[in-house]
Design a protein around this motif. Structure first.
Motif, PDB file in Angstrom:
ATOM      1  N   ASN A   1       0.761  -1.229   0.006  1.00  0.00           N
ATOM      2  CA  ASN A   1       0.006   0.055  -0.002  1.00  0.00           C
ATOM      3  C   ASN A   1       0.873   1.363  -0.002  1.00  0.00           C
ATOM      4  O   ASN A   1       1.691   1.567   1.030  1.00  0.00           O
TER       5      ASN A   1
ATOM      6  N   LEU B   1       0.206   3.850   2.977  1.00  0.00           N
ATOM      7  CA  LEU B   1       0.676   3.500   4.111  1.00  0.00           C
ATOM      8  C   LEU B   1       2.116   3.590   4.368  1.00  0.00           C
ATOM      9  O   LEU B   1       2.811   3.844   5.336  1.00  0.00           O
TER      10      LEU B   1
ATOM     11  N   LYS C   1       3.697  -0.742  11.839  1.00  0.00           N
ATOM     12  CA  LYS C   1       2.985  -1.299  13.172  1.00  0.00           C
ATOM     13  C   LYS C   1       3.059   0.061  13.803  1.00  0.00           C
ATOM     14  O   LYS C   1       1.896   0.235  14.638  1.00  0.00           O
TER      15      LYS C   1
ATOM     16  N   VAL D   1      -0.687   0.677  11.704  1.00  0.00           N
ATOM     17  CA  VAL D   1      -1.449  -0.246  10.786  1.00  0.00           C
ATOM     18  C   VAL D   1      -2.220  -1.590  11.146  1.00  0.00           C
ATOM     19  O   VAL D   1      -1.239  -2.007  11.933  1.00  0.00           O
ATOM     20  N   LYS D   2      -3.061  -2.104  11.069  1.00  0.00           N
ATOM     21  CA  LYS D   2      -3.831  -3.048  11.695  1.00  0.00           C
ATOM     22  C   LYS D   2      -3.117  -4.411  11.360  1.00  0.00           C
ATOM     23  O   LYS D   2      -2.655  -5.325  12.164  1.00  0.00           O
TER      24      LYS D   2
ATOM     25  N   GLY E   1      -0.304  -8.875  12.880  1.00  0.00           N
ATOM     26  CA  GLY E   1      -1.659  -7.908  13.116  1.00  0.00           C
ATOM     27  C   GLY E   1      -2.777  -9.022  13.668  1.00  0.00           C
ATOM     28  O   GLY E   1      -3.540  -8.552  14.245  1.00  0.00           O
ATOM     29  N   THR E   2      -2.628 -10.213  13.215  1.00  0.00           N
ATOM     30  CA  THR E   2      -3.559 -11.334  13.538  1.00  0.00           C
ATOM     31  C   THR E   2      -2.901 -12.735  13.584  1.00  0.00           C
ATOM     32  O   THR E   2      -2.094 -12.833  13.197  1.00  0.00           O
TER      33      THR E   2
ATOM     34  N   ALA F   1      -9.101  -7.220   3.477  1.00  0.00           N
ATOM     35  CA  ALA F   1      -8.644  -5.993   4.390  1.00  0.00           C
ATOM     36  C   ALA F   1      -7.577  -5.256   3.784  1.00  0.00           C
ATOM     37  O   ALA F   1      -7.339  -4.026   4.019  1.00  0.00           O
TER      38      ALA F   1
ATOM     39  N   ALA G   1      -9.501  -2.634   1.947  1.00  0.00           N
ATOM     40  CA  ALA G   1      -9.968  -1.828   2.893  1.00  0.00           C
ATOM     41  C   ALA G   1      -9.018  -0.744   3.734  1.00  0.00           C
ATOM     42  O   ALA G   1      -9.254   0.092   4.420  1.00  0.00           O
TER      43      ALA G   1
ATOM     44  N   ASP H   1      -6.514  -1.554   5.482  1.00  0.00           N
ATOM     45  CA  ASP H   1      -5.797  -2.246   6.808  1.00  0.00           C
ATOM     46  C   ASP H   1      -4.541  -2.824   6.521  1.00  0.00           C
ATOM     47  O   ASP H   1      -4.255  -3.433   7.862  1.00  0.00           O
ATOM     48  N   VAL H   2      -3.822  -3.083   5.408  1.00  0.00           N
ATOM     49  CA  VAL H   2      -2.646  -4.086   5.330  1.00  0.00           C
ATOM     50  C   VAL H   2      -1.762  -3.206   4.489  1.00  0.00           C
ATOM     51  O   VAL H   2      -1.731  -2.577   3.544  1.00  0.00           O
TER      52      VAL H   2
END
Length: 424
Positions: A157, A160, A184, A188-189, A248-249, A262, A265, A267-268
């Motif tokens: 991205n 970002l 991070k 950023v998620k 992030g997850t 994501a 959206a 978020d990545v």
């Protein structure tokens, strides 16, 4: 570590095909009567409006105008269902004439399929991209005819990255970790999305194996799942990416499509992706870039290629008519129509050349340029479907907090060896 590579000239391919066809010439129907062919196909669309059914309806209409004695009925199913649908049809003794699905080796091993050279004219058979033609071979005979293809690149991205002060996309694993840490810190998620959930773990796993200099198999097709290179790769992921919270997850709970959603959206920060992600990201206004997969000390030696397969079953005995239809399916116009509609790479040399010459497809050119050297799943092994399921079930746990990469890879290797030895 070549898995499914071929360096075979088209002339040589044509010569082989010519020799085969001279022994089993394809011609018209002996009785000249009407024939109805049944094709089961997978759906590449994500809505009813762009369902593959529309593509097939138009193609069949054009074909039937030229061949009034051959009718074609096409049934389109989701990728979630299509392989099982065909499996059930074959088991019940009602195999379709053709099936466009994800695997072919089991059917080839059981003697249920026509080989490509029994069906296609010489120019059409010789036109397949050589790497894809070899990936469709079982015991050195091509039964799987490539239908849709893609390669993988790292997406990032741009917005970002700029906000995190990152000037250039990553070229090495160390760059990935450093960039992810900066992302991070900016909130950023998912700095790096690592989808090792059950949807398509086997793909993300192979991308990282190739990036680290390993693969699922060696050059002679022997499973090398727990090789030192692969163990090192997943130990790095666990220690340097997942451990510090840079994904992030929990990767074991993240599916590929959820990661794509994501990214679209915003978020990545980074993830591995295929061409379909471009259209999804653009629809949401994401400014993205792509680069070749990074490796430990520079770009990876190879990227992953994926192909889906057209197969033709012997049961109904419609070899000549199937061959005529598939010659039509694989003409340049139809290949380009399909590839353009679904953001996939042409499976033929003529289609590839046409795409490279057309600026309309400029964003696909970098993916297409990787296809000749891409490495594929070992789909020519009848044990692969079971191995793939095992990877999906176990690989995500390898990089978790309590994960043991060497142990998980060893378990999968043992299961693969057992399946291979049993001839599954």
């Amino acid at each position: 570590m070549a898995v499914q590579r071929r360096y075979l000239s088209l002339a040589a391919a044509g010569l082989t095909t010519a020799m085969t066809l001279s022994l089993s010439a394809c011609g018209g129907s002996a009785d000249g009567g009407d024939v109805t062919l049944k094709l089961v196909a997978a759906d590449y669309g994500d809505t009813e409006a762009n369902s593959s059914q529309h593509y097939w309806d138009k193609l069949v209409k054009d074909f039937e105008k030229q061949n009034p004695n051959i009718k074609v009925e096409v049934s389109v199913y989701s990728w979630k269902d299509v392989d099982k649908k065909v499996e059930d049809m074959v088991k019940s003794g009602k195999a379709p004439d053709m099936a466009q699905i994800g695997a072919y080796a089991d059917y080839a091993a059981a003697g249920k399929l026509y080989s490509a050279d029994q069906l296609l004219s010489i120019p059409v058979h010789a036109d397949f991209v050589p790497a894809l033609a070899e990936a469709g071979e079982y015991q050195r005979i091509q039964y799987g005819m490539p239908f849709g293809a893609s390669t993988r690149r790292l997406f990032y991205n741009k917005k970002l990255f700029a906000e995190a002060g990152i000037a250039n996309p990553p070229q090495t694993w160390a760059d990935i970790a450093a960039d992810a840490a900066k992302l991070k810190a900016k909130g950023v998620k998912m700095p790096y999305a690592l989808p090792l959930g059950p949807e398509e773990t086997q793909a993300e796993t192979l991308m990282w194996m190739l990036s680290g200099g390993g693969s699922y198999t060696d050059s002679i097709g022997k499973y090398t799942i727990d090789s030192p290179q692969n163990v090192k790769t997943f130990e790095w992921l666990k220690k340097d990416l997942v451990g510090p919270g840079l994904t992030g997850t929990d990767p074991a709970k993240l599916n590929r499509q959820d990661a794509f959603n994501a990214f679209a959206a915003g978020d990545v920060g980074m993830l591995n992706g295929h061409p379909t992600l471009m259209k999804q990201a653009e629809a949401k206004g994401i400014d993205y870039g792509t680069v070749e997969l990074p490796g430990p000390s520079g770009k990876a030696k190879a990227t992953m290629g994926v192909a889906d397969w057209m197969t033709a079953f012997k049961q109904n005995g419609h070899r000549d008519q199937v061959g005529k239809f598939l010659d039509f399916v694989y003409n340049e116009k139809n290949v380009m129509d399909f590839s353009g509609e679904y953001g996939l790479l042409p499976v033929t040399t003529s289609g590839s050349q046409a795409m490279l010459a057309n600026s309309k497809y400029a964003k696909l050119h970098s993916f297409l340029g990787q296809l000749a050297q891409a490495e594929f799943y070992p789909a020519n092994k009848t044990s692969w479907p079971m191995v793939s399921k095992t990877v999906k079930a176990k690989m995500g746990t390898a990089v978790g907090a309590n994960g043991n990469p060497a142990g998980v890879l060893s378990d999968i290797q043992n299961a693969a060896n057992e399946a291979d030895n049993a001839g599954q």
